[in-house]
Design a protein around this motif. Sequence first.
Motif, PDB file in Angstrom:
ATOM      1  N   MET A 263      35.118  28.977 -46.594  1.00  0.00           N
ATOM      2  CA  MET A 263      34.297  29.021 -47.923  1.00  0.00           C
ATOM      3  C   MET A 263      35.060  28.718 -49.115  1.00  0.00           C
ATOM      4  N   ILE A 264      36.219  29.132 -49.212  1.00  0.00           N
ATOM      5  CA  ILE A 264      37.004  28.807 -50.268  1.00  0.00           C
ATOM      6  C   ILE A 264      37.096  27.204 -50.494  1.00  0.00           C
ATOM      7  N   VAL A 265      37.399  26.444 -49.471  1.00  0.00           N
ATOM      8  CA  VAL A 265      37.355  25.120 -49.941  1.00  0.00           C
ATOM      9  C   VAL A 265      36.166  24.097 -49.865  1.00  0.00           C
ATOM     10  N   ALA A 266      35.036  24.922 -49.254  1.00  0.00           N
ATOM     11  CA  ALA A 266      33.931  24.353 -49.340  1.00  0.00           C
ATOM     12  C   ALA A 266      33.163  24.070 -50.461  1.00  0.00           C
ATOM     13  N   LYS A 272      30.901  20.775 -56.293  1.00  0.00           N
ATOM     14  CA  LYS A 272      31.809  21.845 -57.060  1.00  0.00           C
ATOM     15  C   LYS A 272      32.193  22.940 -55.950  1.00  0.00           C
ATOM     16  N   TYR A 273      33.470  23.693 -56.275  1.00  0.00           N
ATOM     17  CA  TYR A 273      33.773  24.737 -55.310  1.00  0.00           C
ATOM     18  C   TYR A 273      33.009  26.000 -56.055  1.00  0.00           C
ATOM     19  N   LYS A 274      32.480  26.911 -54.924  1.00  0.00           N
ATOM     20  CA  LYS A 274      31.640  27.763 -55.300  1.00  0.00           C
ATOM     21  C   LYS A 274      32.600  28.952 -55.930  1.00  0.00           C
ATOM     22  N   ALA A 277      32.502  34.951 -57.162  1.00  0.00           N
ATOM     23  CA  ALA A 277      31.369  35.787 -57.124  1.00  0.00           C
ATOM     24  C   ALA A 277      30.491  35.469 -56.012  1.00  0.00           C
ATOM     25  N   GLU A 278      30.126  34.258 -55.895  1.00  0.00           N
ATOM     26  CA  GLU A 278      29.189  33.751 -54.980  1.00  0.00           C
ATOM     27  C   GLU A 278      29.797  33.902 -53.335  1.00  0.00           C
ATOM     28  N   ILE A 279      31.231  33.814 -53.373  1.00  0.00           N
ATOM     29  CA  ILE A 279      31.851  33.577 -51.976  1.00  0.00           C
ATOM     30  C   ILE A 279      31.924  35.152 -51.809  1.00  0.00           C
ATOM     31  N   ALA A 280      32.230  35.939 -52.633  1.00  0.00           N
ATOM     32  CA  ALA A 280      32.328  37.428 -52.430  1.00  0.00           C
ATOM     33  C   ALA A 280      30.802  37.996 -51.874  1.00  0.00           C
ATOM     34  N   ASP A 281      29.732  37.607 -52.407  1.00  0.00           N
ATOM     35  CA  ASP A 281      28.445  37.751 -51.988  1.00  0.00           C
ATOM     36  C   ASP A 281      28.449  37.512 -50.507  1.00  0.00           C
ATOM     37  N   ASN A 282      28.447  36.235 -50.323  1.00  0.00           N
ATOM     38  CA  ASN A 282      28.280  35.579 -49.022  1.00  0.00           C
ATOM     39  C   ASN A 282      28.805  36.449 -47.915  1.00  0.00           C
ATOM     40  N   ILE A 283      30.328  36.626 -48.222  1.00  0.00           N
ATOM     41  CA  ILE A 283      31.051  37.404 -47.085  1.00  0.00           C
ATOM     42  C   ILE A 283      30.792  38.471 -47.170  1.00  0.00           C
TER      43      ILE A 283
END
Length: 478
Positions: A263-266, A272-274, A277-283
């Motif tokens: 998710m970090i590199v996607a 653009k990299y996410k 905050a959005e990564i934290a919500d998804n995970i």
Amino acid sequence: MAAFFLLLSLVPVVLVLGIFALTRRSKGCRNLPPGSLGWPIVGETLEFLSGKPEKFVFDRMNKYSPEVFKTKILGEETAVICGPSGHKFLFSNEQKLFTAFRPHSMQKIFRPHRAGAQISRAAEAQISRAAEAKILKSPGFLKPEALVRYLGKMDSITQQHLQTHWEGKDTVNAFPLTKTLTLTLACRFFLGADDPQRIARLVTRFDDITLGMHSIPLNFPGTIFHKANKAAVAIRRELRKIIQEKKAAMATGPPMQDILSHMIVATDPSGKYKPEAEIADNIMGLLVAGYSTVATTMTFFMKYVGERPDIYDKILAEQLEVSASKKSGEVLDWDEIQKMKYSWNVIYEVMRLTPPLQGTFREALTDFTYAGYNIPKGWKIYWTVSTTNKKPEFFGEAERFEPSRYDDANAFPPFTFVPFGGGPRMCPGKEYARLAILTFVHNVVKRFKWELVLPHEQIIGDMMPAPQKGLPIRLQPH
């Protein structure tokens, strides 16, 4: 004082206007399903949550229709589609007539940074669904061939958990311990993290979130939703720390094979990299999905098998046969999981009698007709496995715990037993859940026999069932 009496006199007027508006709105679409939209604003939400969703649905199926009825719950006008025909209709029309929908409480807990955005709920659901699908499917994290690589670690984590928290104890509370185990497994699988202290801090926070996901979104101290929101803030803060630690480790070390690293590199469609905050919500959403339902199934496995020594003996015989060809210290492999057919039938029966999640919601993308009734665009559709699971016409001696009923795949009609849903929205974590649960079953039955300390312990909870006292069990080591 005069102002007080003036306000009091306005209450009946407001109620009448609310009822008039509600009636007028419902008459805008003719031939709606039978049922009641309940009180203005709150609808039938209180009956839905306080009276247990399963009872709420059964009572209205008997009163209005066994196929479909209308109600208003969690702020939404809703059609509840029931029975095997309802299951088939929903699974066959995903993305044609329906899209995923999260109740307002879940939207606010999991995506607060979008709460004020000018975006429709249908578009929000589609964005969420597309993001989760990309996360899970593109690298194949939840496909069997990917899970095989994680199975050995899952087995060793489960063994370590039982050695630390179960062995040497006369009694344990099964529910909190299975929650600790499943969160440990989920953190290792999704985050690549296994710090026991960090996981211990997260367990109670996740409990608060699961209670608040289907609640009235009143955000003031003392409410379930307020507590869930506080828990989400704390988890999000912890996840951002983990994300930053992961980024630092990835910058100096080899590539990591976990979902968070991906998710970090996607990137999003714009390249653009996410944002963190959005990564934290998804995970956080993925962790909740991999935590509560798996722990609930493990817990009720302990309950039902603790009541039936005959079934325990059959599971033990199967698991000892699986272990017979293994050398000391070897972890489980894929072929051995496939041999646990009776054990998985037991889990099926656990999920039939006590579904770990009562139901989910959809939103109508267009007007459609079902069972002769019109369902307007924008209405919500509530789907639950419980409308078929305990019907005697589908399952003989429906209240009896009987795993042998699954020996014949054609023993009951299609779409009567769908614990993981179906169609495009079938639970993507089914194989992950199967491995986690069977790994637990394999290890716990080889170490212990057990009996329930409180055979008649009350089951509480609305959307997610839970034993009131945590299911205390008395252990008998082999």
